[in-house]
Design an enzyme around this catalytic site. Sequence first.
Site, short mmCIF file in Angstrom:
data_model
loop_
_atom_site.label_atom_id
_atom_site.label_comp_id
_atom_site.label_asym_id
_atom_site.label_seq_id
_atom_site.Cartn_x
_atom_site.Cartn_y
_atom_site.Cartn_z
N ASP A 135 0.75 -0.97 0.21
CA ASP A 135 -0.11 -0.47 -0.16
C ASP A 135 1.47 1.17 -0.12
OD1 ASP A 135 -2.57 1.29 0.54
OD2 ASP A 135 -1.62 1.77 1.97
N ILE A 136 0.64 2.33 -0.98
CA ILE A 136 0.96 3.41 -0.74
C ILE A 136 0.28 4.48 0.16
CG2 ILE A 136 2.19 5.71 -1.80
CD1 ILE A 136 1.71 3.40 -4.51
N GLU A 154 -4.73 2.50 -4.56
CA GLU A 154 -3.11 2.40 -4.12
C GLU A 154 -2.84 1.21 -4.22
OE1 GLU A 154 -4.66 3.81 -0.08
OE2 GLU A 154 -5.46 4.06 -2.23
#
Length: 140
Positions: free
Chosen positions: A12-13, A56
């Site tokens: 995950d960003i 994301e």
Amino acid sequence: RNKSPLSILLIDIDHFKKFNDTYGHIAGDDALRSVARTIADALNRPTDFVARYGGEEFVVVLPDTDLSGAEHVAQEIMRTVKSLNIPHNASEYEFLSLSIGVVSLQAGTLKDEEVLEQVDACLYEAKKKGRNRYVVFQTK
């Protein structure tokens, strides 16, 4: 099939909504493409696989990879994303960073849905511990 280890990374960003809010959606799309390329470049074998898993999030599947190998891949992905030096002033790290959940297992140790639940729990734990890190789980 061949009873070899399998590892899954859920990536995950960190604070991506804040990134989009700060820099705009075009910059967000550029950042997503850069991160996706970086992840793909970190995978050295033709059987390794990366896919976008959500907004994301990305999932990486590493056949024939034990925990040590999966940690190496996670470290390499984090290192190379950091080296992109993408500014993120809305993050406590001031650059784009990742949280990663890592699960490594032998065939038959978890059901399909349990693998996804466990890697998601590891990702959540990485975020809970402050982001910009990976958390691992290995079945017995």
